[in-house]
Scaffold this motif. Structure first.
Motif, short mmCIF file in Angstrom:
data_model
loop_
_atom_site.label_atom_id
_atom_site.label_comp_id
_atom_site.label_asym_id
_atom_site.label_seq_id
_atom_site.Cartn_x
_atom_site.Cartn_y
_atom_site.Cartn_z
N VAL A 83 0.84 -1.20 0.00
CA VAL A 83 0.00 0.00 0.00
C VAL A 83 0.87 1.24 0.00
O VAL A 83 2.05 1.21 0.37
CB VAL A 83 -0.94 0.03 1.23
CG1 VAL A 83 -1.98 -1.08 1.14
CG2 VAL A 83 -0.16 -0.04 2.52
N ASP A 84 0.27 2.36 -0.41
CA ASP A 84 0.98 3.64 -0.41
C ASP A 84 0.86 4.36 0.92
O ASP A 84 1.78 5.08 1.34
CB ASP A 84 0.40 4.56 -1.50
CG ASP A 84 0.48 3.95 -2.87
OD1 ASP A 84 1.61 3.73 -3.35
OD2 ASP A 84 -0.59 3.67 -3.47
N VAL A 85 -0.29 4.17 1.59
CA VAL A 85 -0.60 4.92 2.81
C VAL A 85 -1.17 3.98 3.87
O VAL A 85 -2.06 3.16 3.57
CB VAL A 85 -1.63 6.05 2.54
CG1 VAL A 85 -1.84 6.88 3.79
CG2 VAL A 85 -1.20 6.92 1.38
N ILE A 86 -0.67 4.10 5.08
CA ILE A 86 -1.23 3.40 6.23
C ILE A 86 -1.87 4.45 7.13
O ILE A 86 -1.20 5.37 7.60
CB ILE A 86 -0.16 2.62 6.99
CG1 ILE A 86 0.38 1.48 6.12
CG2 ILE A 86 -0.71 2.09 8.30
CD1 ILE A 86 1.57 0.77 6.71
N VAL A 87 -3.16 4.33 7.33
CA VAL A 87 -3.92 5.31 8.11
C VAL A 87 -4.18 4.76 9.50
O VAL A 87 -4.68 3.64 9.65
CB VAL A 87 -5.25 5.66 7.40
CG1 VAL A 87 -6.01 6.72 8.18
CG2 VAL A 87 -4.99 6.12 5.97
N THR A 88 -3.85 5.53 10.52
CA THR A 88 -3.94 5.01 11.88
C THR A 88 -4.27 6.12 12.88
O THR A 88 -3.98 7.30 12.65
CB THR A 88 -2.60 4.35 12.29
OG1 THR A 88 -2.69 3.86 13.63
CG2 THR A 88 -1.45 5.36 12.20
#
Length: 282
Positions: A258-263
């Motif tokens: 993935v390009d972005v990990i949202v947390t």
């Protein structure tokens, strides 16, 4: 980095702790005595909020002569801020200042650990935090994320278009693809993102023109195959994942491509430990 609190907010923080007056300092008769206060780290981590702490001391009437900036790495025993002034000013400021640095440094340290763990397996991945900060603390917590090397996913609802399932409830029966096409026709240069829960939803969104898809609560093994499928058909789409990602599993999610990990995990980090040591000055 500069401090992000306005004068009125600094005054409110000081007023909340001081209230009417510092009874101990007053009854001791030492208000006018001169001294220095040093904020000292008790553990290893990444600093954040030192500029705000300095602003608190200055607002209380002290002078800050030394500070380490947000984003700096510190070890136990390091002096991160030194302020000089009247005893009344130092005692009015130290607890508020220390708490700001402690909580914000906890967020920054956890963020740094997540970024490092993710980039060990995927050097180009971005760790982005949500807007699910504690109410009233968004600017402070987002600054701490930046100090830790993360990025801000969205500061507010005004930042970008991100379509959730709860938006589709009010779409009047229109399907996901139709809503995406409608948005793309109206928003001009702005990107359109969509939160999805399956590969089918992701394909429908991207085929309709979505620039970004964000998978929600998908396990890493399944996500890896879905990312591969999307990449093979739509090389230009940005792919993110969110939901349940923390320090324990961020490496697994990063490895999916993935390009972005949202947390939101950094917002629940344990505060970094600090102490304030004062010394009388003649």
């Amino acid at each position: 980095m500069r401090g992000v609190l306005f004068d009125s907010e600094l005054e409110s923080l000081l007023r909340d702790d001081l209230h009417h007056l510092d009874l101990t300092t007053v009854y001791m008769g030492v208000e006018s005595e001169r001294g220095v206060a040093r904020l000292v780290s008790r553990s290893r981590g990444v600093l954040a909020g030192v500029e705000e702490a300095a602003d608190v001391y200055e607002k209380a009437g002290a002078t800050v002569g030394y500070l380490l900036g947000s984003g700096s790495e510190v070890s136990s025993g390091a002096v991160v801020l030194e302020a000089e002034g009247r005893a009344s000013s130092l005692h009015a400021a130290w607890r508020v200042a220390q708490a700001l640095v402690s909580y914000m440094s906890g967020v920054a340290t956890y963020t740094r650990l997540m970024v490092e763990a993710a980039r060990r397996v995927n050097p180009r991945v971005v760790v982005a935090t949500t807007r699910q900060t504690p109410p009233g603390l968004r600017r402070l917590w987002l600054k701490a994320v930046l100090a830790g090397g993360g990025v801000v996913h969205r500061q507010s609802l005004s930042d970008e278009i991100l379509l959730f399932r709860n938006h589709l409830v009010f779409a009047g029966g229109r399907g996901l693809g139709e809503v995406v096409r409608s948005l793309k026709a109206r928003v001009g240069y702005k990107r359109v993102g969509v939160e999805v829960g399956s590969l089918e939803e992701a394909l429908e969104a991207v085929e309709a023109g979505a620039d970004y898809v964000q998978f929600d609560h998908v396990d890493p093994a399944t996500l890896r195959s879905w990312v591969s499928r999307l990449r093979s058909e739509f090389s230009g789409v940005s792919i993110g994942v969110g939901g349940g990602v923390d320090l324990e599993n961020v490496g697994e999610y990063a490895a999916t491509g993935v390009d972005v990990i949202v947390t939101s995990a950094p917002y629940h980090a344990k505060p970094l430990s600090f102490t304030t040591i004062m010394e009388r000055r003649p």
